[in-house]
Write an enzyme that holds these catalytic residues in place. Structure first.
Site, PDB file in Angstrom:
ATOM      1  N   GLY A  31       0.821  -1.213   0.000  1.00 30.75           N
ATOM      2  CA  GLY A  31       0.000   0.000   0.000  1.00 30.75           C
ATOM      3  C   GLY A  31       0.848   1.253   0.000  1.00 30.75           C
ATOM      4  N   GLY A  36       5.164   4.384  -8.989  1.00 31.51           N
ATOM      5  CA  GLY A  36       5.915   3.141  -9.245  1.00 31.51           C
ATOM      6  C   GLY A  36       4.957   1.949  -9.249  1.00 31.51           C
ATOM      7  CG  HIS A  37       3.037   0.730  -5.631  1.00 38.52           C
ATOM      8  ND1 HIS A  37       3.262   1.777  -4.768  1.00 38.52           N
ATOM      9  CD2 HIS A  37       3.627  -0.351  -5.072  1.00 38.52           C
ATOM     10  CE1 HIS A  37       3.956   1.356  -3.740  1.00 38.52           C
ATOM     11  NE2 HIS A  37       4.199   0.069  -3.888  1.00 38.52           N
ATOM     12  CE  LYS A 149      13.351   1.812  -3.494  1.00 35.46           C
ATOM     13  NZ  LYS A 149      12.397   1.541  -2.456  1.00 35.46           N
ATOM     14  CG  ASP A 150      12.210  -2.752  -3.289  1.00 32.27           C
ATOM     15  OD1 ASP A 150      12.843  -2.275  -2.340  1.00 32.27           O
ATOM     16  OD2 ASP A 150      11.095  -2.320  -3.652  1.00 32.27           O
ATOM     17  CD  GLN A 153      10.574  -7.092  -2.514  1.00 30.43           C
ATOM     18  OE1 GLN A 153      10.431  -7.031  -1.307  1.00 30.43           O
ATOM     19  NE2 GLN A 153       9.837  -6.355  -3.334  1.00 30.43           N
ATOM     20  CB  SER A 186       5.611   3.581   0.540  1.00 26.55           C
ATOM     21  OG  SER A 186       5.046   2.915  -0.570  1.00 26.55           O
ATOM     22  NE  ARG A 187      10.492   1.605   5.138  1.00 28.29           N
ATOM     23  CZ  ARG A 187      10.377   0.334   4.726  1.00 28.29           C
ATOM     24  NH1 ARG A 187      10.702   0.016   3.491  1.00 28.29           N
ATOM     25  NH2 ARG A 187       9.945  -0.602   5.546  1.00 28.29           N
TER      26      ARG A 187
END
Ligand code: PAF
Length: 280
Positions: A31, A36-37, A149-150, A153, A186-187
Protein backbone atom coordinates in the site's frame (compact mmCIF):
# COMPACT_ATOMS: atom_id res chain seq x y z
CA UNK A 1 -13.37 -3.22 -8.86
CA UNK A 2 -13.89 -5.74 -6.04
CA UNK A 3 -12.22 -5.43 -2.65
CA UNK A 4 -12.05 -8.61 -0.57
CA UNK A 5 -10.45 -9.60 2.70
CA UNK A 6 -10.78 -13.39 2.68
CA UNK A 7 -8.68 -16.00 0.90
CA UNK A 8 -11.83 -17.83 -0.22
CA UNK A 9 -13.11 -14.68 -1.95
CA UNK A 10 -9.80 -14.22 -3.81
CA UNK A 11 -9.85 -17.84 -4.97
CA UNK A 12 -13.47 -17.50 -6.17
CA UNK A 13 -12.70 -14.28 -8.09
CA UNK A 14 -9.60 -15.75 -9.75
CA UNK A 15 -11.42 -19.00 -10.62
CA UNK A 16 -14.16 -16.98 -12.35
CA UNK A 17 -11.62 -14.85 -14.23
CA UNK A 18 -9.67 -17.88 -15.44
CA UNK A 19 -12.81 -19.83 -16.39
CA UNK A 20 -13.82 -16.94 -18.63
CA UNK A 21 -10.49 -17.28 -20.43
CA UNK A 22 -8.60 -14.44 -18.72
CA UNK A 23 -5.01 -14.61 -17.54
CA UNK A 24 -4.14 -13.03 -14.21
CA UNK A 25 -1.47 -10.40 -13.57
CA UNK A 26 -0.67 -9.82 -9.89
CA UNK A 27 0.91 -6.85 -8.14
CA UNK A 28 1.78 -7.52 -4.48
CA UNK A 29 2.15 -4.28 -2.49
CA UNK A 30 2.23 -2.92 1.04
CA UNK A 31 0.00 0.00 0.00
CA UNK A 32 0.86 3.71 0.28
CA UNK A 33 0.80 3.47 -3.49
CA UNK A 34 2.76 5.79 -5.77
CA UNK A 35 3.41 6.02 -9.50
CA UNK A 36 5.92 3.14 -9.24
CA UNK A 37 3.10 0.78 -8.18
CA UNK A 38 0.79 2.23 -10.81
CA UNK A 39 3.40 1.54 -13.50
CA UNK A 40 3.37 -2.12 -12.40
CA UNK A 41 -0.42 -2.22 -12.83
CA UNK A 42 -0.03 -0.64 -16.27
CA UNK A 43 2.58 -3.24 -17.28
CA UNK A 44 0.34 -6.07 -16.02
CA UNK A 45 -2.64 -4.69 -17.97
CA UNK A 46 -0.66 -4.86 -21.22
CA UNK A 47 -0.34 -8.65 -20.80
CA UNK A 48 -3.33 -9.77 -18.73
CA UNK A 49 -7.09 -9.12 -18.70
CA UNK A 50 -7.55 -9.78 -14.97
CA UNK A 51 -5.50 -7.63 -12.58
CA UNK A 52 -5.17 -8.44 -8.88
CA UNK A 53 -3.45 -6.10 -6.40
CA UNK A 54 -2.75 -7.10 -2.81
CA UNK A 55 -2.31 -4.49 -0.08
CA UNK A 56 -0.79 -5.95 3.07
CA UNK A 57 1.77 -4.40 5.40
CA UNK A 58 3.57 -7.65 6.16
CA UNK A 59 4.74 -7.74 9.79
CA UNK A 60 7.20 -10.61 9.30
CA UNK A 61 9.48 -8.53 7.07
CA UNK A 62 9.98 -5.78 9.69
CA UNK A 63 12.46 -6.09 12.57
CA UNK A 64 11.12 -5.01 15.99
CA UNK A 65 12.93 -1.63 15.78
CA UNK A 66 11.70 -0.86 12.24
CA UNK A 67 8.75 1.20 10.99
CA UNK A 68 5.89 -1.36 11.03
CA UNK A 69 3.70 0.79 13.29
CA UNK A 70 4.19 4.05 11.43
CA UNK A 71 4.18 2.57 7.90
CA UNK A 72 1.52 4.65 6.04
CA UNK A 73 -1.85 2.93 5.47
CA UNK A 74 -4.00 5.35 3.41
CA UNK A 75 -6.69 2.72 2.64
CA UNK A 76 -9.26 4.86 0.79
CA UNK A 77 -6.65 6.66 -1.31
CA UNK A 78 -4.99 3.36 -2.24
CA UNK A 79 -8.30 1.80 -3.27
CA UNK A 80 -9.13 4.85 -5.37
CA UNK A 81 -5.74 4.65 -7.11
CA UNK A 82 -6.25 0.93 -7.82
CA UNK A 83 -9.73 1.57 -9.19
CA UNK A 84 -8.50 4.38 -11.47
CA UNK A 85 -5.54 2.29 -12.62
CA UNK A 86 -7.84 -0.54 -13.75
CA UNK A 87 -7.33 -3.23 -11.10
CA UNK A 88 -10.13 -5.80 -11.06
CA UNK A 89 -9.58 -7.08 -7.54
CA UNK A 90 -7.85 -5.75 -4.44
CA UNK A 91 -7.00 -8.30 -1.75
CA UNK A 92 -6.81 -6.42 1.58
CA UNK A 93 -6.28 -9.12 4.21
CA UNK A 94 -6.00 -8.69 7.97
CA UNK A 95 -2.84 -9.90 9.70
CA UNK A 96 -4.77 -12.85 11.21
CA UNK A 97 -5.87 -13.92 7.73
CA UNK A 98 -2.29 -14.14 6.49
CA UNK A 99 -0.85 -15.44 9.76
CA UNK A 100 -3.49 -17.34 11.73
CA UNK A 101 -2.45 -18.26 15.28
CA UNK A 102 0.03 -21.12 15.18
CA UNK A 103 1.53 -20.22 11.77
CA UNK A 104 5.05 -21.62 11.89
CA UNK A 105 6.15 -22.22 8.28
CA UNK A 106 8.67 -19.97 6.54
CA UNK A 107 10.22 -20.04 3.08
CA UNK A 108 13.92 -19.17 2.95
CA UNK A 109 16.18 -18.40 0.00
CA UNK A 110 19.72 -18.96 1.21
CA UNK A 111 22.89 -17.26 -0.05
CA UNK A 112 21.34 -14.54 -2.17
CA UNK A 113 19.82 -13.06 0.99
CA UNK A 114 23.09 -12.91 2.96
CA UNK A 115 24.47 -9.61 1.71
CA UNK A 116 23.25 -6.02 1.30
CA UNK A 117 19.62 -5.64 2.47
CA UNK A 118 19.84 -9.12 4.00
CA UNK A 119 22.85 -8.12 6.12
CA UNK A 120 21.44 -4.75 7.19
CA UNK A 121 17.95 -6.16 7.86
CA UNK A 122 18.40 -9.73 9.18
CA UNK A 123 15.21 -11.75 8.74
CA UNK A 124 13.73 -9.26 6.26
CA UNK A 125 13.88 -11.54 3.23
CA UNK A 126 12.54 -14.49 5.22
CA UNK A 127 9.40 -12.42 5.78
CA UNK A 128 9.28 -11.29 2.15
CA UNK A 129 9.66 -14.76 0.61
CA UNK A 130 7.19 -16.26 3.07
CA UNK A 131 4.47 -13.71 2.42
CA UNK A 132 5.06 -13.60 -1.35
CA UNK A 133 4.92 -17.39 -1.45
CA UNK A 134 1.64 -17.32 0.47
CA UNK A 135 0.22 -14.61 -1.82
CA UNK A 136 1.21 -16.65 -4.89
CA UNK A 137 -0.55 -19.71 -3.41
CA UNK A 138 -3.67 -17.64 -2.73
CA UNK A 139 -3.87 -15.71 -6.01
CA UNK A 140 -2.27 -18.30 -8.35
CA UNK A 141 -1.44 -15.62 -10.95
CA UNK A 142 0.05 -16.19 -14.38
CA UNK A 143 2.56 -13.41 -13.74
CA UNK A 144 3.62 -11.15 -10.85
CA UNK A 145 5.13 -7.67 -11.19
CA UNK A 146 7.90 -6.14 -9.07
CA UNK A 147 9.90 -2.92 -9.29
CA UNK A 148 13.61 -2.86 -10.10
CA UNK A 149 14.01 -0.39 -7.23
CA UNK A 150 14.08 -3.38 -4.85
CA UNK A 151 16.65 -5.15 -7.01
CA UNK A 152 17.70 -7.73 -4.43
CA UNK A 153 14.06 -8.47 -3.59
CA UNK A 154 13.13 -9.26 -7.20
CA UNK A 155 16.29 -11.40 -7.56
CA UNK A 156 15.40 -13.35 -4.40
CA UNK A 157 11.80 -13.86 -5.56
CA UNK A 158 12.95 -15.03 -8.99
CA UNK A 159 15.23 -17.54 -7.28
CA UNK A 160 12.41 -18.78 -5.04
CA UNK A 161 10.09 -19.22 -8.04
CA UNK A 162 12.78 -21.10 -9.96
CA UNK A 163 13.83 -23.31 -7.05
CA UNK A 164 10.28 -24.20 -6.03
CA UNK A 165 9.04 -24.73 -9.63
CA UNK A 166 6.29 -22.19 -9.21
CA UNK A 167 4.24 -21.88 -12.41
CA UNK A 168 4.31 -18.13 -12.94
CA UNK A 169 6.40 -15.47 -14.62
CA UNK A 170 8.14 -12.77 -12.58
CA UNK A 171 8.30 -9.45 -14.42
CA UNK A 172 10.65 -6.69 -13.23
CA UNK A 173 9.66 -3.16 -14.24
CA UNK A 174 11.91 -0.05 -14.33
CA UNK A 175 12.33 2.15 -11.26
CA UNK A 176 10.11 5.24 -11.35
CA UNK A 177 11.75 8.48 -10.22
CA UNK A 178 10.53 11.86 -9.09
CA UNK A 179 11.64 14.86 -11.18
CA UNK A 180 14.63 15.42 -8.86
CA UNK A 181 15.87 11.85 -9.46
CA UNK A 182 14.85 10.29 -6.13
CA UNK A 183 13.62 6.73 -6.67
CA UNK A 184 9.93 6.52 -5.74
CA UNK A 185 9.25 4.75 -2.46
CA UNK A 186 6.42 4.78 0.05
CA UNK A 187 9.05 5.66 2.69
CA UNK A 188 9.92 8.95 0.92
CA UNK A 189 6.86 10.37 2.74
CA UNK A 190 8.95 10.31 5.97
CA UNK A 191 11.59 12.71 4.56
CA UNK A 192 11.77 16.43 5.37
CA UNK A 193 12.76 18.73 2.47
CA UNK A 194 16.38 18.79 3.73
CA UNK A 195 16.50 15.02 4.15
CA UNK A 196 15.11 14.57 0.66
CA UNK A 197 17.87 16.79 -0.75
CA UNK A 198 20.43 14.73 1.16
CA UNK A 199 18.93 11.47 -0.14
CA UNK A 200 19.59 12.60 -3.70
CA UNK A 201 23.22 11.61 -3.10
CA UNK A 202 22.19 8.05 -4.08
CA UNK A 203 20.99 8.86 -7.61
CA UNK A 204 23.88 11.36 -8.06
CA UNK A 205 26.44 8.71 -7.07
CA UNK A 206 24.84 6.18 -9.43
CA UNK A 207 25.02 8.68 -12.31
CA UNK A 208 28.72 9.28 -11.59
CA UNK A 209 29.32 5.51 -11.31
CA UNK A 210 27.65 4.93 -14.67
CA UNK A 211 29.98 7.45 -16.34
CA UNK A 212 33.00 5.66 -14.87
CA UNK A 213 31.63 2.26 -15.99
CA UNK A 214 31.31 3.51 -19.57
CA UNK A 215 34.88 4.86 -19.42
CA UNK A 216 36.09 1.33 -18.61
CA UNK A 217 36.82 1.79 -14.89
CA UNK A 218 37.15 -1.41 -12.84
CA UNK A 219 34.13 -2.30 -10.65
CA UNK A 220 36.03 -2.18 -7.35
CA UNK A 221 37.25 1.33 -8.10
CA UNK A 222 33.69 2.42 -8.94
CA UNK A 223 32.42 0.88 -5.68
CA UNK A 224 34.95 3.03 -3.80
CA UNK A 225 33.80 6.19 -5.59
CA UNK A 226 30.16 5.37 -4.75
CA UNK A 227 31.07 4.81 -1.10
CA UNK A 228 33.10 8.05 -0.92
CA UNK A 229 30.38 10.14 -2.55
CA UNK A 230 27.53 8.84 -0.41
CA UNK A 231 29.69 8.72 2.73
CA UNK A 232 30.68 12.38 2.25
CA UNK A 233 27.08 13.61 2.35
CA UNK A 234 26.31 15.30 5.69
CA UNK A 235 23.27 13.81 7.50
CA UNK A 236 23.59 10.57 5.50
CA UNK A 237 24.73 7.25 6.93
CA UNK A 238 26.08 4.93 4.21
CA UNK A 239 24.82 1.34 4.55
CA UNK A 240 26.49 -0.07 1.45
CA UNK A 241 27.51 0.79 -2.11
CA UNK A 242 28.80 -1.85 -4.47
CA UNK A 243 29.08 -2.94 -8.07
CA UNK A 244 27.87 -6.52 -8.19
CA UNK A 245 27.06 -9.44 -10.45
CA UNK A 246 23.48 -9.05 -11.75
CA UNK A 247 22.54 -12.65 -10.82
CA UNK A 248 24.58 -13.65 -7.76
CA UNK A 249 24.82 -10.12 -6.29
CA UNK A 250 28.43 -10.90 -5.30
CA UNK A 251 30.78 -7.90 -5.69
CA UNK A 252 32.33 -7.94 -9.17
CA UNK A 253 36.06 -8.61 -9.19
CA UNK A 254 36.46 -7.58 -12.82
CA UNK A 255 34.43 -6.09 -15.64
CA UNK A 256 31.92 -8.31 -17.46
CA UNK A 257 29.10 -7.57 -19.90
CA UNK A 258 26.76 -6.37 -17.19
CA UNK A 259 26.77 -5.10 -13.62
CA UNK A 260 24.33 -3.82 -11.07
CA UNK A 261 25.28 -0.97 -8.76
CA UNK A 262 23.48 -1.32 -5.42
CA UNK A 263 23.41 1.58 -2.96
CA UNK A 264 21.66 2.13 0.37
CA UNK A 265 21.79 4.71 3.12
CA UNK A 266 19.94 6.06 6.10
CA UNK A 267 18.80 9.69 6.27
CA UNK A 268 17.61 10.36 9.81
CA UNK A 269 15.65 7.21 10.60
CA UNK A 270 14.58 6.62 6.98
CA UNK A 271 16.29 3.98 4.86
CA UNK A 272 16.70 4.69 1.16
CA UNK A 273 17.88 2.23 -1.49
CA UNK A 274 18.57 2.58 -5.18
CA UNK A 275 20.36 0.73 -7.98
CA UNK A 276 21.30 0.90 -11.63
CA UNK A 277 22.00 -1.73 -14.28
CA UNK A 278 25.02 -1.11 -16.48
CA UNK A 279 25.93 -2.81 -19.76
CA UNK A 280 29.35 -2.77 -21.44
O1 PAF B 1 7.97 -4.65 -2.08
C1 PAF B 1 7.02 -4.72 -1.27
O2 PAF B 1 6.15 -3.86 -1.22
C2 PAF B 1 6.94 -5.90 -0.32
O3 PAF B 1 8.20 -6.32 0.07
C3 PAF B 1 6.12 -7.08 -0.88
C4 PAF B 1 6.77 -7.67 -2.13
C5 PAF B 1 4.71 -6.61 -1.23
C6 PAF B 1 6.02 -8.19 0.17
O4 PAF B 1 5.41 -7.75 1.33
Amino acid sequence: MDVVESIADVRRWVRNAKSSGKTVGFIPTMGALHDGHLSLIEAAKRQHAAIVVSIFVNPTQFAPHEDLQRYPRPRERDLELCRNAGAGLVFYPAVETMYPPGSSTFVEVKGLTDRWEGAIRPGHFLGVTTVVNKLFQIVQPNAAYFGQKDYQQQAVIKRMVRDLDMPLEIVTCPTMRDADGLAMSSRNAYLSADQRRAGLCLSRALAEGKKLWHRGTEPQEISQVLQQQIGAEPEVHLDYATVADVDTLEPLESRGMMAVALVACRVGSTRLIDNDLWQS
